[in-house]
Every structure is written in C-alpha cells, then in structure tokens.
Design an enzyme around this catalytic site. Structure first.
Site, mmCIF file in Angstrom:
data_model
loop_
_atom_site.group_PDB
_atom_site.id
_atom_site.type_symbol
_atom_site.label_atom_id
_atom_site.label_comp_id
_atom_site.label_asym_id
_atom_site.label_seq_id
_atom_site.Cartn_x
_atom_site.Cartn_y
_atom_site.Cartn_z
ATOM 1 N N LEU A 18 0.816 -1.214 0.000
ATOM 2 C CA LEU A 18 0.000 0.000 0.000
ATOM 3 C C LEU A 18 0.845 1.257 0.000
ATOM 4 C CD1 LEU A 18 -2.707 -1.055 2.627
ATOM 5 C CD2 LEU A 18 -2.887 -1.120 0.133
ATOM 6 N N ASP A 136 1.194 14.529 13.598
ATOM 7 C CA ASP A 136 1.355 14.486 12.137
ATOM 8 C C ASP A 136 -0.013 14.518 11.453
ATOM 9 O OD1 ASP A 136 2.650 14.488 9.738
ATOM 10 O OD2 ASP A 136 3.103 12.352 9.722
#
Length: 813
Positions: A18, A136
């Site tokens: 992915l 983040d």
C-alpha cells in the site's frame, strides 16, 4: 528486502504493498486465521534495532490500541519478527483526504471540508484525553470510506505517532526520529519545544486551510521558506484564495494557527464548532424581486415565479455569496496544489447575471474548474431553467390600405443592340419608370436608421418606421423627377443609354424578347465574376469621409476594394454562388440598391425601375435556393412590411407587417425567413420572428420585452441562429440559439458587438465590435471568433472604421 505479494511475515500473507517510505512499509495482508484483510506495517531493521525507538513504538501502539473511538483506526496487534517491529491496523477501504482533493479538482466544498475536520477533531480530542498526541495531522493520514446506505462518508484518523512518513512525504527529523510533515507542523514542533494538544490544534487549522483552498498555508518556493512562514508570517486567509467562503473561516484559521499556543482554541472540537458556525453564518440575500438574465439574454423577474422558486433562488444566492463574488472565476486565483485533476475536460464557462433594485451582479465561472462555489452550477442551472411568464403575442396591426395602382406605363420600342444571328431583330418593350416622390428626410435621434447613417451623407438616410431605407429616386441635376427619358433603358440589363456595361461578350444583358423579362433573365444579367474566396468578408469602411465596400481577408486583414464611387456603399449581401454582391449606395442625390461582381466589376443598379408598392426598400436577403428572389422590407405609412421580390422587380404579398421590422435572413433551405419586429419604431431592434417563405403566420423566437434583438444570421447547416442582443442598462453582445429559438446564450458580451455572420463552413462568426483591440484603430472594427465565443480576435486594419453591416455569405457552389 521489501516484502513482495505472496510473502508470509509474522503469519500474515502479503496481498499487495500500500505504501513505503523511509521508516518502513505498509502492506495489505491476509490474516493468518480470520477471514479478513488488515493493514500490516513493518518498520525498517535499523529503526527496529534502536532500543529507544522500539520502546516508544510499543508504548504508543499500546496507547492507540486502548483508544475506542469511531474516528480512530484501531491497532489490532503488534510484535517483532525477523528482527523487524510490526503492527496491524484495521484496513479502511476507500481513499484519504489527499486523494479526495485530487478527485474533487484540488479543493473540497466547504461543507464537506468542515465536516471532515469535525470528525478528525473528535478523534484528536479522544486521543488527547488518553494522553496521546498525534503530531502528524495531514490529509494523507485522514482516511475516508463510503458510508452505509443513506449515511455520510466515514472519516478515520490514522498514524498516531507510529512509523511516521510511511507515505514518503517531506518530514522534520531529530536524532533520526520523524516528528511531523513540515507543511502542517506547529512552530513549537519546528523549534523542538515541548508539545501539548495545542500543537495538534495548529496542524488541524492547517488541514482545514488545505481542504478549503487547495493550498497548504505557507507553500513557499523551498522548505526553508515554508518553515519561515510557520514561524513568522501571519496566518493566511482562506477567502484570499476562495472568495466565496464566509469571512468567519478566516478568523477560525487565524486563531487555530496562532504562533503562541495560548492564543489557539483550547480543544480541536472547539475549532470544529467555530468552523461550523462560520459556515452557517450566511449573508442575507438582497430582498426580491430579482431580475434574472437568462443565457438567451432575456430578463425574467422573480415576480413571475412562485414563492418556493424565489425562496430556492434566494438560498442559492446566500450559499454562493453571489453578490460578493468577483466578476470572473477562477480569474487570477492560484491553482490548487493538487492540480493534476484540476481540468478534467474542456472549459465550461457559464455566466449568471442577477439584478436587484439597487445593484446588478454578473459573474462568469468555469464549471470544469473547482475554484468556484460548489453551488454555482446549481445556481446557473436554476437561472437557465427559469421560464418567463408566457405572454400572448400582440395581434398584428391591420395591413395598410391598398395603394392605387398607377396608370399602365407607356412602352417605348427600341431595336435590340445585337440580336442573335439566328433570329431577326425583335423590338424590346421598355416600361417608362414611374416617378417616385422623395419624402422629406427625418433624421432619427436614435434607432435603426442611426446604424446606417454615414458621415457626410447622414441626411440622405431616412427613418422609415424604425427601419432603414434607401431613396431609390435620384434627383435629376437639371431639375427632373428622376424618371428615365423615353428611348433609354435602365436596370440590371444595361446602361442608361442602351450600351453594354460590364459584360464579357458585348451583348446587352437583361433585355430579352418582348414579354419575357423573367426573373431568370434578370439573374443572368447580373454582373458576375470568380467566386468570392471563402475567407473573405465584405465590410463598409469609412476613411477620409468616404465609405467604400471592401473584401477583407479574415486571416491577414488584406483588403480589396469593390467599390470606389462617390457616396457611401453599405449593406452588402452576397449571392448564393458568391459571384455577385448587392449593396446600397447613398449619395447627395439619394440612394439605390446596386449590384457588382465579386471582383468589383460591372457595377450597376439592381432593378430596372423603382419597385411598385415598395418605394423605400431595406437591406435585402438572398434566397440561397432560388437566387432569382430576395427578401426585403418596405416602409409605409402604417409600418414596415416584409416581402419576397424577384430580380425582375415583382413584389410579392406581405409576409409580415409591424410598426418596426428589419434584417431578414433566409434559412439555408430557402423555406424560412427570420427577421426582427417590434412595436416601437424608435427602438433599435425587437423580437425575432420566423415566417415561412410560402406564407403563413409568423412564429416568435424571442421576446422583445427582455431585450432588443437584431441582425439574425443562419449557420450554413440551418441549425443555429446568431444575432445581436442589447438589454437596456444591461448585457449586450452576440447570442446564438437553435433555429427553433431553443438554448439561447451569449457568446460575446461587454462591448457593442453586432452584425454577426457565419463563415461559409460554419466554423466561425464574424462581427463588428467597438471593443478595444491591438490590431486596428479604435472604433468599430471587424472581429472573428469560434461559434462558442471562446477565441475572439480582431482582424488587422491599418486605418478607418467600419460602418453598417458585415457579409460573409454561403459556401461557393
């Protein structure tokens, strides 16, 4: 080595990769025992071997695993295999916010953006209550999945301080540890100061700005420029990039991105609540009624609409903040950062014009571009679908009483000049022209006649019931009445003294055997030359007080004069074979219709005598199928009438009559004539009507109450009409619509654009315009554009200005 599809790691079978980055890899993997797929994250060996990193990794994985929240992607398991740390998380099948931005064209509708931020805020506050900072927050870490049937999309926050930068994004590091993606990092992160929940509030404000505008808060030309913006520059205003947004969102972003953490929202949910409130704070719409300008140029008042329709329109005006929008979108707005999907097809510009009692707003937006209010397309469709109240057509005025027929003309017989050798000379009957009294000149203050007025000879152009007329009777210098002297011939056949003029073989064209002066003979007698080139447009150019007819190359502007005689040569019409031109000549002695070859040869009067019952004909239209006949207007005391006239001067019955009427145009198959007509003789135009050339009731195509229409022109395939529309105090320009009146829309506007004509192939429109250009002097000049009006260009010209109409004509047969 990186894992490949089919590899087994910690019991999980890799299906596909992915993502990968500096910290490790993310794979879609099949669970070793359960019938499901998980997201398997595997750290690089060097990070797994760092004892401090490994301890932090396990601690934060345990904290996230204890989180139970609908917006948090749960950690399912963790461990170590083959010297590498790993964990598994729920696999969310869908996209992330970065992908959603690309799919939406670079920025999201404000409602969707605020809703996503609200869901992320809920996840962040839950994590903060559990003692966990995200550090983040960015679009790539916001996952979106389709909702269940009837449910909104699901929003998930992932990567809580674990294996940062797995997407390969630029990141800040300290002693080998990734802290945040710099474009969303708080000042305290950049400066390595202690962090608390307010650092995530700052990053959430950056995320909101990105979703709303398509731009990161401080894009900069370099990493250092972006970092400098976060540390010293004031927070950006979303409305600077998306002017349709509520100004309250500027305040939300400014507070969320305060340099001092103490100035920020106390929680992420507080930020989201403030954004929702700002979004709901819509400006009040000006009170109705509104005047809507349809794509056709027609104006419709909301007084003609139902209360529900008016309320719906008012809501769209509020949600789009229509009256605060700039005139053009996107205009000079910068492209979103995700620009690859910004233009997924050709431009789709639409214009919406709405007026209130105190203001008029006109906005053009490209529907193929995301930089516009998301509801603008619905607003444009709503306006375009609005139908004006149907008004019954006014009954036509009664036809004027029949004029007494003049006494039968005397016949003067003269020998033919050069009879054919196989036949004896045949005497030719020539009717003595009927004297035409010259009416007193009436100079209009405005109106249609003003469009034909030419400097130096304006007093010779008469206003006849709102239409322009030429004086066909010429004043005799010796004081005569303009009738021909006995023994002479006049007209398309030859010159006034019976000699040949403009023919190639010296024979007399137009005089035939007695009683056979038929339309076909008159057609054969017209001056003809090689066909006019397809790229040539006929214009009347005024220079130094003279108005001459020229053939102009639309590509280069090179001009060839066709007429140079005294007076104003205006209103050119091209024959179906492009070999002959009919025009009007206006001098101090009067005016007349004349014919000339397409190369300027053989210039002569069009008719042999004044037309019976039509003393003041207007500019004609040539039947493209039967070139022996024209459509033209005749002015009378009761109005203006439309007739078919053959080239031998026979005037047919009136096809239509109105107080003001003009600009006839034939359909390419010759079955229909379109013209404008109105009730106000002083108005420069009216409604467009279509009438069968064979006769019948005229059918309205446009509504005079919503604009002044004139200059209709059929496309060569007969499917489209182009015409000039002027709305008093509003928009004006060239409009195209179906030949049946359907789908009208402006293709040019903003200047006085008029007299549109189609190219022979139908791939361009030429028109006269006073808009400013750099290829010709100021004033009315020739312009050419594609049929959609997307590429207008001025045809070069060194001097002079255009007067009167433009002609292009059909393709050469």
């Amino acid at each position: 080595m990186p894992l490949a599809p089919g590899d087994v790691f910690a019991g999980y079978t890799v299906v596909r990769t992915l993502g990968a980055g500096g910290m490790g890899e993310v794979h879609l993997a099949r669970h070793p025992r359960l019938p499901r797929h998980d997201a398997l994250k595997v750290l690089r060996p060097e990070h797994s071997a760092d004892p401090h990193f490994a301890a932090r990794f396990r601690r934060e994985a345990d904290l996230v695993a204890r989180l139970s929240h609908r917006n948090v992607v749960p950690v399912l398991d963790r461990g170590e295999a083959d010297g590498r740390l790993w964990l598994t998380m729920r696999y969310v099948e869908g996209t992330d916010a970065e992908g959603a931005l690309a799919a939406a064209g670079g920025l999201l509708p404000a409602g969707r953006a605020v809703r996503i931020v609200g869901e992320v805020a809920a996840a962040l506050d839950a994590a903060h209550r559990a003692g966990l900072l995200h550090r983040d927050v960015k679009p790539a870490n916001v996952l979106l999945a389709p909702g269940e049937e009837g449910e909104p999309e699901q929003v998930f926050l992932t990567d809580f301080g674990i294996a940062k930068a797995l997407d390969g994004g630029t990141a800040l590091t300290r002693t080998g540890m990734v802290l945040a993606t710099f474009e969303y990092a708080s000042p305290e992160q950049i400066e390595s100061r202690p962090l608390d929940a307010r650092s995530d509030v700052y990053s959430l404000g950056c995320l909101l700005h990105r979703l709303l505008t398509g731009q990161v808060p401080f894009p900069g030309a370099s990493v250092m420029a972006s970092l400098h913006g976060h540390l010293t520059a004031p927070p950006p205003r979303p409305t600077a990039l998306a002017p349709w947004l509520p100004p309250g969102l500027d305040d939300v972003v400014a507070r969320a991105m305060a340099k001092d953490p103490a100035g920020r929202f106390p929680t992420c949910r507080a930020l989201a609540a403030a954004a929702s409130a700002a979004l709901a704070d819509l400006p009040p719409a000006p009170p109705p009624p509104y005047r809507l300008t349809l794509p056709s140029g027609q104006a419709v008042s909301t007084a003609d609409l139902s209360a529900a329709e008016t309320e719906h329109l008012s809501g769209l005006l509020r949600r789009t903040r229509f009256f605060d929008l700039p005139p053009v979108l996107p205009g000079d707005l910068p492209e979103p950062r995700t620009a690859t999907a910004l233009h997924r097809g050709p431009a789709r510009p639409v214009t919406v014009e709405i007026a209130t009692a105190t203001t008029t707003r006109r906005v053009t937006a490209d529907l193929a571009d995301a930089r516009r209010p998301p509801e603008f397309e619905e607003l444009a469709a709503t306006v375009a679908a609005t139908r004006p109240r149907v008004r019954p057509a006014p009954p036509p005025p009664p036809p004027p009483p029949p004029r007494p027929r003049p006494a039968a003309p005397t016949t003067v017989t003269t020998p033919a000049v050069r009879p054919p050798e196989h036949a004896p000379p045949v005497p030719t009957p020539v009717p003595a022209p009927v004297p035409v009294p010259t009416p007193a000149a009436r100079l209009p203050a405005r109106g249609r006649a003003a469009r034909w007025a030419v400097a130096g000879v304006a007093a010779l152009v008469l206003a006849g019931a709102g239409g322009t007329v030429w004086l066909l009777g010429r004043d005799d210098p010796a004081g005569g009445d303009g009738a021909a002297s006995p023994g002479t011939t006049t007209g398309a056949a030859g010159t006034s003294d019976g000699t040949t003029d403009g023919t190639t073989d010296g024979t007399t064209d137009g005089t035939t055997a007695a009683g056979t002066d038929a339309p076909g003979a008159a057609l054969a007698a017209l001056p003809r030359s090689a066909p006019l080139p397809d790229g040539a447009v006929l214009v009347s150019r005024e220079l130094d007080g003279e108005v001459d007819l020229l053939a102009v190359d639309t590509a280069t502007g090179a001009a060839v004069p066709l007429t140079t005689a005294a007076g104003a040569d205006v209103g050119a019409v091209v024959s179906p074979d492009r070999r002959t031109v009919v025009y009007g000549n206006v001098t101090e002695a009067g005016g007349e219709l004349r014919a000339v070859g397409a190369d300027g040869s053989g210039d002569r009067p069009l008719f042999t005598a004044p037309l019976e019952g039509c003393a003041d004909p207007g500019r004609p239209a040539w039947d493209p199928v039967d070139p022996t006949r024209l459509a033209l207007t005749c002015a009378g005391g009761d109005g203006v009438s439309l007739h078919l006239v053959t080239l031998d001067g026979a005037v047919g019955p009136a096809l239509a009559t109105a107080p003001a009427l003009g600009d006839p145009a034939f359909s390419p198959d010759g079955t229909t004539v379109v013209y404008w007509a109105g009730q106000d003789p002083e108005r420069d135009g009216g409604s467009l009507f279509a009438v069968a050339a064979a006769g019948g009731d005229p059918e309205p195509l446009t509504d005079e109450e919503d604009g002044s229409d004139a200059d209709p022109s059929f496309s060569p395939d007969g499917r489209t009409l182009a015409f000039r529309r002027e709305i008093v105090g509003g928009q004006r320009g060239i409009v195209t619509m179906g030949a049946d009146g359907s789908g009208p829309r402006f293709v040019t506007s903003g200047s006085f654009d008029q007299d549109p004509v189609w190219s022979p192939r139908g791939d361009a429109l030429a028109y006269k315009s006073n808009r400013a250009g750099d290829a010709a002097p100021p004033g009315d000049q020739l312009w050419v554009t594609d049929p959609d009006g997307l590429d207008p260009r001025q045809v070069p010209a060194e001097e002079g200005v255009l007067v009167n109409a433009v002609a292009w004509g059909p393709p050469a047969g």
